[in-house]
Structure formats: structure tokens, C-alpha cells
Design a protein around this motif. Structure first.
Motif, mmCIF file in Angstrom:
data_model
loop_
_atom_site.group_PDB
_atom_site.id
_atom_site.type_symbol
_atom_site.label_atom_id
_atom_site.label_comp_id
_atom_site.label_asym_id
_atom_site.label_seq_id
_atom_site.Cartn_x
_atom_site.Cartn_y
_atom_site.Cartn_z
ATOM 1 N N THR A 29 59.954 20.953 -45.633
ATOM 2 C CA THR A 29 58.622 20.950 -46.702
ATOM 3 C C THR A 29 59.946 21.539 -48.019
ATOM 4 O O THR A 29 60.190 22.483 -48.006
ATOM 5 C CB THR A 29 58.149 21.329 -46.131
ATOM 6 N N ASP A 98 52.839 17.860 -48.562
ATOM 7 C CA ASP A 98 54.221 17.050 -48.403
ATOM 8 C C ASP A 98 53.853 15.710 -48.749
ATOM 9 O O ASP A 98 53.771 14.977 -50.385
ATOM 10 C CB ASP A 98 55.553 16.907 -48.612
ATOM 11 N N PRO A 113 57.640 17.601 -55.644
ATOM 12 C CA PRO A 113 56.952 17.522 -53.751
ATOM 13 C C PRO A 113 58.328 16.051 -53.351
ATOM 14 O O PRO A 113 58.182 15.535 -53.838
ATOM 15 C CB PRO A 113 55.809 16.567 -53.495
#
Length: 216
Positions: A29, A98, A113
Motif C-alpha cells: 500500500t 488507497d 496514493p
């Protein structure tokens, strides 16, 4: 006893699988990638002092959470599984952020992101967490019922038959939940344009939709 062992094996499998998958997702992530250098700047001297290469930090995270998952399974009670579910959801949170249209974390901690996994991957992991929650929640109850029946001197074959029936019900419940969730996930792709078109006609659509969703 063989049936009870089977139930415990299922618990171990889903507990480790869900924790492993969510940890692998966490490592990919954007938020984790942003925080990792900061974390290592504090931990690297300590790790090097113990002869541990900081480049293995991701593997260490994976090992720690899998150990926690195993300990929760070994304890085998509802409280332990509840804490495991909370840990998994906490690790899953960066993946949700995200792909969120409202990344409120970005308002506090600015970052770009750029998830390394596809949306369908995140959905699949979320579905696995849902299945794990249902499975562990019910298997704890099933084992409690087994203990109660055995305590009443019920025949072992009858107790095993009851447990098998409960596990069949659980499989049907998990599969049904997964199919419904998948249907909603893929169905939204087709109705989303229509929903956006209708929402655009409302004054302050975010506020109205938020209030309606809260009451629902």
C-alpha cells in the motif's frame, strides 16, 4: 475427536490465510510505503545491533503478524479471534484508503496514493476477511456446543453428526455471503453511472447521501 480436530484445522487455515494475505496487501500500500522509511530510520540501529538486516523488515512484519495469528488460534476463544480480526482490519485499512474516493488520511498526512495491487485484489482480501470473521465466530460456538453435549454424556457419534451439520451450514453461509458480496461489487460497476447521474441533480449530493446512508 476427529471432527473437533477438523474444526480446529479449519480455524487455523482461515486465520493464517487471512492474516498472510492482508499483511502482503499492507506491504504493497501507498501509506505503508510512505511510513516505512520513517519507521526504519528509528528501528534500523536497533535491528543492526542485533545483527538483523533492515532490508528484511517486510518479512519480519509478516512473521510477527503470523505468529500473533497462530497464538490467537491456539488460544481458540472468541476474545482472541476478535483481537485477531481487529488486527487484520487495521492492516487492511491502508488498502481501503488507497482506493477510497475520500482519503481523509491524506488531509492529515499528505502522500500520493499509488497502490501496487488491483482493486479486485483488495476486494478479494476484504472478502477473505469477511469469510474468516464468519468462520471463526461460528466455529467457536460450534465447539462450545460440542463441549456442552459431551458434558451431558451425549453419544460421540451423535455429537460428531451435529458438528458436521453445523459445518455444512457454515460453508453454505460463507459461500452465500461471498456470492452476494461479489454480485454487489460487480453490479455497482453497471449502476454507478446511473447513480452518479441522479446524484448530480441533488443540491449538495455528498451531504444528502451521507445523511441518508447514516439513517439507513
Amino acid at each position: 475427536m476427529r471432527t473437533e480436530t477438523g474444526i480446529r484445522t479449519v480455524e487455523l487455515g482461515v486465520a493464517l490465510a487471512s492474516t498472510y494475505m492482508v499483511a502482503v496487501t499492507l506491504i504493497q500500500t501507498s501509506l505503508y510505503g510512505k511510513l516505512k522509511p520513517w519507521i526504519l530510520s528509528f528501528l534500523a540501529p536497533l535491528l543492526l545491533a542485533y545483527g538483523i538486516d533492515p532490508t528484511f523488515f517486510d518479512i519480519m512484519i509478516l512473521g510477527v503478524v503470523l505468529s500473533i495469528s497462530f497464538l490467537a488460534w491456539r488460544k481458540g476463544d472468541a476474545a482472541g479471534f476478535g483481537r485477531l480480526f481487529s488486527l487484520n482490519m487495521l492492516m487492511f485499512f491502508p488498502a481501503v484508503i488507497d482506493f477510497s474516493m475520500f482519503n481523509w488520511v491524506n488531509l492529515i498526512f499528505p502522500y500520493d496514493p499509488a497502490p501496487q495491487v488491483l482493486p479486485v485484489w483488495a476486494f478479494g482480501v476484504g472478502l477473505l476477511l469477511q469469510a474468516t470473521y464468519l468462520t471463526l465466530r461460528y466455529t467457536v460456538r460450534f465447539r462450545g456446543i460440542r463441549e456442552e453435549l459431551v458434558g451431558r454424556d451425549a453419544d460421540e457419534a451423535d455429537v460428531d453428526e451435529v458438528s458436521r451439520g453445523q459445518m455444512i451450514y457454515l460453508v453454505q453461509l460463507v459461500l452465500g455471503t461471498a456470492l452476494i458480496s461479489a454480485g454487489v461489487y460487480y453490479g455497482v460497476l453497471y449502476v454507478k453511472p446511473l447513480m452518479l447521474s441522479e446524484a448530480s441533480k441533488l443540491p449538495y449530493p455528498h451531504i444528502i447521501i451521507g445523511v441518508v446512508s447514516t439513517f439507513l
